[in-house]
Design a protein around this motif. Structure first.
Motif, short mmCIF file in Angstrom:
data_model
loop_
_atom_site.label_atom_id
_atom_site.label_comp_id
_atom_site.label_asym_id
_atom_site.label_seq_id
_atom_site.Cartn_x
_atom_site.Cartn_y
_atom_site.Cartn_z
N ALA A 49 0.85 -1.19 0.00
CA ALA A 49 0.00 0.00 0.00
C ALA A 49 0.88 1.24 0.00
O ALA A 49 1.99 1.23 0.54
CB ALA A 49 -0.92 0.01 1.22
N TRP B 66 -2.81 -1.10 -3.44
CA TRP B 66 -3.67 -0.43 -2.46
C TRP B 66 -3.21 1.00 -2.25
O TRP B 66 -2.03 1.32 -2.38
CB TRP B 66 -3.64 -1.17 -1.12
CG TRP B 66 -4.38 -2.47 -1.12
CD1 TRP B 66 -3.87 -3.69 -1.40
CD2 TRP B 66 -5.76 -2.66 -0.84
NE1 TRP B 66 -4.83 -4.66 -1.33
CE2 TRP B 66 -6.04 -4.05 -0.98
CE3 TRP B 66 -6.82 -1.81 -0.52
CZ2 TRP B 66 -7.30 -4.60 -0.79
CZ3 TRP B 66 -8.08 -2.36 -0.32
CH2 TRP B 66 -8.32 -3.74 -0.46
N SER C 258 -6.90 -0.76 -5.69
CA SER C 258 -7.84 -0.91 -4.59
C SER C 258 -7.65 0.27 -3.66
O SER C 258 -6.54 0.81 -3.54
CB SER C 258 -7.62 -2.23 -3.84
OG SER C 258 -7.95 -3.33 -4.67
N ASP D 213 -3.51 1.27 3.83
CA ASP D 213 -3.62 0.01 4.58
C ASP D 213 -3.56 0.35 6.07
O ASP D 213 -2.54 0.85 6.56
CB ASP D 213 -2.47 -0.92 4.17
CG ASP D 213 -2.52 -2.27 4.89
OD1 ASP D 213 -3.26 -2.39 5.87
OD2 ASP D 213 -1.80 -3.18 4.47
N PHE E 179 -7.82 -0.42 2.84
CA PHE E 179 -7.86 -1.72 3.49
C PHE E 179 -7.80 -1.50 5.01
O PHE E 179 -6.88 -0.85 5.51
CB PHE E 179 -6.69 -2.59 3.02
CG PHE E 179 -6.65 -3.95 3.66
CD1 PHE E 179 -7.40 -4.99 3.13
CD2 PHE E 179 -5.89 -4.20 4.79
CE1 PHE E 179 -7.37 -6.26 3.70
CE2 PHE E 179 -5.85 -5.45 5.37
CZ PHE E 179 -6.60 -6.49 4.83
#
Length: 844
Positions: free
Chosen positions: A137, A165, A186, A168, A189
């Motif tokens: 991330a 990501w 993404s 995170d 998270f």
């Protein structure tokens, strides 16, 4: 050289900025000198090392709340560099702010994160950009096994264009992610956290928008998520809030939560071609006011949803299915079932399904399920319930289905205010169902209720319009069945029973049955009272009955005899009025009594036809033109103190008994015939419009629907959908009861009037159709007023058709005959629909 670096920075800014608003927030209002630092790692452990680094890099600030260390106006560029991270804060607690800073990597770097905060606190990222790929991330916040978790950390008004990501957050708490623009593969998270807020972010990703797992108090509010496979994905969450998000997914699911408790999902906009909202193995949900669009499933639950779940106020457009609970699909072209619940508890939802090839709603092994509101049409079965308890169905339309509601092996079933139309089989069918209540439903064209092995059933205040081919209510092998205050019209038989123990048929209106009004076989402990039966075929058929009470019923305009009975033991037939072709036909009846009834028949056959009976006939009043009042064969009959209309004298001693016995026929003699009728009974019933429509805009709100006559002051209560609508006290003369409908919306309403006279209760049910735009409403009024005294019997029946005035939907009148000194008031529930009258000249 400085000008060149500034120019490059702004070119990058314009190329990656996803919106003008972000550009306005990020772009400096005046030229700022950007310092570029290449391939320098910042690995900081503890507060002292952070202070030393701040001094070496000329970062201002003392690291306190009021004077944080500020790292600003810098670009940290990493090219062809290995290692774990470019920046690392380990166990720092000083206040640090990153402002107008760019972290940039290239394809040749191998970082797990651009910035990694481990067990650290008080870090703020403002107007910060993370650009380029990493293995994990761009920004990672976690405790990494240390007791002192990362907290609090704020990321706001920043930009991410990274993969896979953007952010995170692991084993941290009090982290705020607000007003960021995220263009990562993404987005965010979250794992094993507490009180993480993700608010008002713009997330464009092709995998996960926001993923949260094993966390407490996660707040996901007001985010815009688009072009993603999975918008918001949660697992093992407690007390999450997912509100006011806009999710426009590309191929996957909008909001999906599993093993999650106490979730609030409110006011989201979700566009998903597969599943908009799904929840698995979860409990205590509030799922309200969401706007769902797409071509797939609106709301999907699996088979382990437990405890209270409130699903209401959601809007669904362009979906194949409103609710798919369990995800069952049809094998006929991929059409989804409407709702499928297995092992589900405490769920409430609305259903709206059309064109379902199988069953619209299936409930199995579940408890406390509420279906409130909606429509089901063109399905094979509307609702199917199996091995479940505490199921409530209300305020629903079910039309054009083979079977309406089918229930088996279940307890505590409630069906209220459901409109059934064009049901091919049965509107409601029960098999082995205990403790159920069916009330204030409307059936048009079909069979209403069929039960096999059902105990403790209450069927009350329903309006049932058949098609002249079906038994409207049928019960077999059951116990404790009460049928109260219902309206029946145009069926084959209104009520039939077989092998039923403890059957009560009370206060019903039964009109236009093609065969018998009631057919009861092998039934025990039967009470039939205060019913009004008119223009039906051949009366009431009773076969193999033990312990029967038949009293206070009015049977009018039937063919043949009013009451046919065979193999009956312990029957009391009392205080009834028979006004048809004949009276009774009894065969093999024992230990019974025909007591204090009125027979006003018009046939030439015997009024009472007996064979092989043990019966007493006493204190009845016989009218009509029959020359053979009683016919008997091999019977043990005791007759005394009856009134026979053609036999009123002589009475020399004026004791009220005719001096000569009366020959009633078939060697039956009444030794003490009465000079005057025995009964002082007043039956008064005013029938108000039922199948009429009221135009609300032309009505002042007060609608007169009941006019009654009683010789005693009475209390009354009017119920609407099971709750008291109004109540009051009646006077002792002609009275009227009015409904105020000012606050009602257009729709169909079932009202029930309950009259209380001493220990007696009388029930009448009517239906009002309220229409906001009807131009010429049709009103049908039928008035039936029967007054019976020792000297006169007067019956008035009138029908009016026309339009309604502004203050009343019905004009009624009652008999002007004076009230007797002693009277008993009986209100029969007579709700009349406008219909074509059938001829009374039918033959059996």
């Amino acid at each position: 050289m400085k000008i060149k670096s500034i120019s490059i920075f702004f070119l990058i800014l314009v190329s990656v900025a996803p919106s003008p608003s972000w550009m306005m927030n990020m772009a400096p209002t005046s030229p700022i000198q950007i310092k570029r630092i290449t391939n320098q790692l910042f690995i900081i452990s503890g507060n002292q090392q952070l202070l030393d680094m701040a001094q070496n890099m000329s970062w201002p600030g003392a690291g306190t709340f009021d004077d944080p260390i500020i790292i600003s106006n810098s670009e940290f560029f990493y090219d062809n560099y290995g290692g774990t991270t470019a920046w690392s804060f380990f166990k720092t607690t000083l206040y640090v702010r990153f402002e107008n800073v760019v972290f940039r990597t290239t394809e040749t770097t191998n970082f797990e994160a651009m910035f990694w905060a481990i067990a650290s606190k008080h870090i703020e990222f403002n107007n910060t950009k993370f650009i380029g790929p990493v293995n994990g991330a761009a920004l990672r916040i976690n405790a990494d096994g240390f007791a002192d978790q990362s907290t609090p950390i704020s990321i706001h008004d920043s930009y991410f264009d990274t993969s896979p990501w953007a952010i995170d957050v692991f084993e941290a708490h009090d982290v705020s992610i607000i007003k960021n623009t995220i263009g990562a593969t993404s987005g965010v998270f979250i794992l094993r956290t507490e009180n993480v807020t993700v608010e008002k972010n713009w997330i464009v990703s092709n995998q996960y928008g926001i993923y949260a797992s094993e966390s407490f108090g996660t707040n996901i509010v007001g985010n815009s998520i688009s072009s993603t496979n999975k918008g918001i994905w949660g697992n093992l969450l407690e007390l999450p809030t997912v509100n006011e998000n806009s999710i426009r997914t590309k191929i996957g699911r909008g909001i999906s939560l599993s093993s999650t408790d106490y979730a609030e999902i409110d006011s989201n906009i979700v566009h998903s071609p597969t599943i908009s909202i799904s929840a698995y193995s979860s409990s205590n949900y509030t799922l309200t006011n969401n706007d769902l669009h797409g071509g797939g499933i609106g709301i999907n639950f699996d088979n382990k949803i437990y405890w209270p779940l409130n699903v209401s106020g959601n809007t669904l457009n362009g979906l194949n299915v409103l609710y798919d609970i369990g995800g069952r699909t049809s094998d006929k072209g991929g059409v989804y079932s409407q709702a499928f619940l297995i092992e589900t508890k405490n769920v409430a939802f609305k259903i709206d399904g059309r064109g379902i090839e199988d069953t619209a709603v299936t409930i199995m092994h579940s408890d406390n399920i509420q279906i409130t509101g909606g429509n089901i049409s063109k399905a094979f079965t509307g609702i199917e319930i199996f091995n479940s308890s505490r199921i409530s169905i209300s305020d629903l339309d079910i039309r054009h289905v083979y079977e309406g509601i089918a229930v088996s092996q279940s307890t505590y079933i409630s069906i209220q205010n459901v409109f059934f139309e064009n049901i091919q089989d049965s509107a409601i069918s029960f098999y082995n169902v205990n403790y159920s209540e069916i009330f204030q439903n409307i059936l048009y064209d079909g069979s209403f209720y069929y039960a096999y092995k059902g105990n403790n059933v209450l069927i009350r205040h329903n309006v049932l319009i058949g098609n002249n081919l079906d038994d409207l209510i049928s019960s077999s092998y059951s116990k404790s069945v009460k049928i109260l205050g219902n309206y029946f019209d145009n069926g084959e038989t209104a009520i039939s029973s077989n092998e039923v123990d403890a059957l009560s048929i009370y206060g019903n209106t039964i009109l236009d049955m093609s065969t018998f009004a009631l057919t009861l076989y092998n039934t025990y402990n039967v009470s039939i009272s205060k019913n009004y039966l008119s223009t039906f075929g051949f009366g009431i058929l009773l076969y193999s009955i033990v312990n029967l009470t038949f009293f206070d019923n009015l049977l009018d305009a039937y063919l043949g005899n009013g009451l046919y009975g065979s193999y009956i033991d312990m029957a009391l037939v009392s205080r009834n009025i028979f006004r048809g072709d004949g009276g009774m036909d009894f065969y093999s009846v024992t230990n019974s009594s025909i007591y204090r009834n009125i027979f006003d028949t018009n046939g030439l056959q015997p009024i009472i036809d007996l064979m092989d009976v043990d019966i007493e006939i006493a204190e009845n009043d016989f009218y009509g033109n029959s020359t053979n009042f009683i016919k008997q064969d091999q019977s043990d009959v005791i007759v005394h103190n009856n009134f026979w209309e053609p036999w009123r004298s002589p009475d020399v001693d004026a004791n009220g008994i005719v001096d000569l016995p009366f020959d009633a026929g078939s060697n039956i003699t009444d030794p003490k015939p009465m000079v005057n009728p025995n009964l002082d009974i007043i039956f008064t019933t005013i029938v108000t419009p039922v199948s009429n429509e009221i135009k609300l805009k032309e009505n002042n709100g007060s609608v007169t629907v009941w006019h009654l006559q009683t010789s005693f002051p009475s209390l009354y209560e009017i119920y609407l959908n099971g709750s008291i609508f109004s109540s009051g006290l009646l006077n002792s003369s002609i009275s009227s009861i009015s409904l105020n409908i000012t606050d009602l919306n257009p729709g169909i309403y079932v009202f029930s009037l309950w009259m209380f006279l001493g220990s007696q209760v009388f029930v009448s049910t009517i239906v009002l159709y309220l229409n906001a735009s009807l131009s010429t409403p049709l009103t049908t009024t039928v008035i039936i007023s029967t007054v019976i005294s020792k000297t006169t019997i007067t019956t008035t029946i009138s029908t009016e058709m026309g339009t309604m005035n502004k203050s009343s939907i019905v004009t009624t009148s009652t008999s002007s005959s004076p009230l007797p000194l002693i009277a008993v008031f009986i209100l029969l529930p007579t709700v009349i629909f406008f219909r074509r009258k059938k001829s009374l000249n039918k033959k059996p």
